[in-house]
Design a protein around this motif. Structure first.
Motif, PDB file in Angstrom:
ATOM      1  N   ALA A  78      54.313  37.265  38.911  1.00  0.00           N
ATOM      2  CA  ALA A  78      53.878  38.631  39.222  1.00  0.00           C
ATOM      3  C   ALA A  78      52.384  38.788  38.910  1.00  0.00           C
ATOM      4  N   LEU A  79      51.940  38.253  37.773  1.00  0.00           N
ATOM      5  CA  LEU A  79      50.511  38.285  37.440  1.00  0.00           C
ATOM      6  C   LEU A  79      49.698  37.481  38.447  1.00  0.00           C
ATOM      7  N   ALA A  80      50.229  36.324  38.833  1.00  0.00           N
ATOM      8  CA  ALA A  80      49.532  35.468  39.801  1.00  0.00           C
ATOM      9  C   ALA A  80      49.395  36.165  41.150  1.00  0.00           C
ATOM     10  N   VAL A  81      50.437  36.849  41.580  1.00  0.00           N
ATOM     11  CA  VAL A  81      50.378  37.560  42.857  1.00  0.00           C
ATOM     12  C   VAL A  81      49.301  38.640  42.796  1.00  0.00           C
TER      13      VAL A  81
ATOM     14  N   ARG B 250      46.002  38.645  45.278  1.00  0.00           N
ATOM     15  CA  ARG B 250      45.624  39.778  46.133  1.00  0.00           C
ATOM     16  C   ARG B 250      44.171  40.187  45.944  1.00  0.00           C
ATOM     17  N   LEU B 251      43.584  39.883  44.790  1.00  0.00           N
ATOM     18  CA  LEU B 251      42.182  40.228  44.530  1.00  0.00           C
ATOM     19  C   LEU B 251      41.213  39.256  45.197  1.00  0.00           C
ATOM     20  N   ARG B 252      41.709  38.124  45.603  1.00  0.00           N
ATOM     21  CA  ARG B 252      40.864  37.099  46.200  1.00  0.00           C
ATOM     22  C   ARG B 252      40.730  37.323  47.710  1.00  0.00           C
ATOM     23  N   PRO B 253      39.643  36.827  48.293  1.00  0.00           N
ATOM     24  CA  PRO B 253      39.466  36.978  49.733  1.00  0.00           C
ATOM     25  C   PRO B 253      40.549  36.224  50.501  1.00  0.00           C
ATOM     26  N   PRO B 254      40.930  36.709  51.678  1.00  0.00           N
ATOM     27  CA  PRO B 254      41.917  35.984  52.491  1.00  0.00           C
ATOM     28  C   PRO B 254      41.435  34.561  52.756  1.00  0.00           C
ATOM     29  N   GLY B 255      42.372  33.638  52.715  1.00  0.00           N
ATOM     30  CA  GLY B 255      42.048  32.244  52.981  1.00  0.00           C
ATOM     31  C   GLY B 255      41.613  31.458  51.758  1.00  0.00           C
TER      32      GLY B 255
ATOM     33  N   GLY C 138      51.305  40.603  49.931  1.00  0.00           N
ATOM     34  CA  GLY C 138      50.481  41.595  50.608  1.00  0.00           C
ATOM     35  C   GLY C 138      50.110  41.117  51.999  1.00  0.00           C
ATOM     36  N   GLY C 139      49.712  42.039  52.831  1.00  0.00           N
ATOM     37  CA  GLY C 139      49.293  41.701  54.185  1.00  0.00           C
ATOM     38  C   GLY C 139      50.394  41.081  55.022  1.00  0.00           C
ATOM     39  N   GLY C 140      51.664  41.379  54.700  1.00  0.00           N
ATOM     40  CA  GLY C 140      52.784  40.830  55.440  1.00  0.00           C
ATOM     41  C   GLY C 140      53.106  39.390  55.088  1.00  0.00           C
TER      42      GLY C 140
END
Length: 191
Positions: free
Chosen positions: A84-87, A91-96, A116-118
């Motif tokens: 849960a912490l890792a997720v 989510r705070l990191r840029p996509p990719g 997140g983002g589907g």
């Protein structure tokens, strides 16, 4: 003042998989990758929840989720809290941006964590650390972590030596192939 943890690869697992994760930590360490694992990083009297949170949020350049039938079949684990912490960090990191690495220790389904983002955890490419491709996949995992860390003195020879420490599996053409595909020096030639 809380000390910031050194940069490392964080290994998340359930204690039923401790032996397999010890071997993985040993291989990563032999390849020059600093590893954060609860049994070595936590000391008597420390606030372990705070230390784990800090290790994930402040020091982890890679988060390796060591998943197995044992981990996914349990309804309550500390690994779930770490994921849960890792997720949240993912989510705070840029996509990719590669950071969260699902590693299967046996033939298990990945849990459906919402990234997140589907996307779910199953949206990320996993690596299987079991079966006939175990060594080649260990080389690929090391290459991925070295790539995340950015700069490294890890060479293909170091990776071969690190994997050679796992004496219970056959060495051979698969390892050589994985190294050629995954690890090249800046001049794009193998040692």
């Amino acid at each position: 003042m809380v000390d910031r943890p050194a940069q490392h690869a964080f290994l998340s697992y359930v204690h039923e998989n401790r032996e397999e994760v010890e071997k993985l930590a040993s291989v990563l360490g032999a390849a020059g990758i600093p590893v954060w694992k609860d049994t070595e990083a936590l000391w008597p009297g420390e606030d372990w929840k705070q230390k784990i949170r800090s290790a994930i949020e402040d020091g982890a350049l890679a988060f390796i989720a060591c998943l197995s039938t044992s981990s996914v079949s349990k309804t309550k684990t500390f690994m779930n809290e770490e994921l849960a912490l890792a997720v949240d960090q993912f989510r705070l990191r840029p996509p990719g941006r590669v950071w969260l690495l699902p590693a299967r220790l046996d033939e298990c389904d990945l849990p459906q964590y919402d990234l997140g983002g589907g996307r779910t955890l199953n949206s990320l490419q996993r690596i299987d650390l079991f079966g006939p491709d175990r060594e080649a996949n260990l080389a690929r995992l090391i290459a991925a972590v070295v790539s995340i860390f950015g700069t490294s003195t890890t060479s293909p020879g170091t990776i071969v030596a690190a994997i050679a420490t796992t004496d219970e599996f056959e060495r051979g053409p698969r390892l050589a192939e994985a190294l050629k595909m995954g690890m090249t020096d800046p001049a794009k030639s193998m040692e």
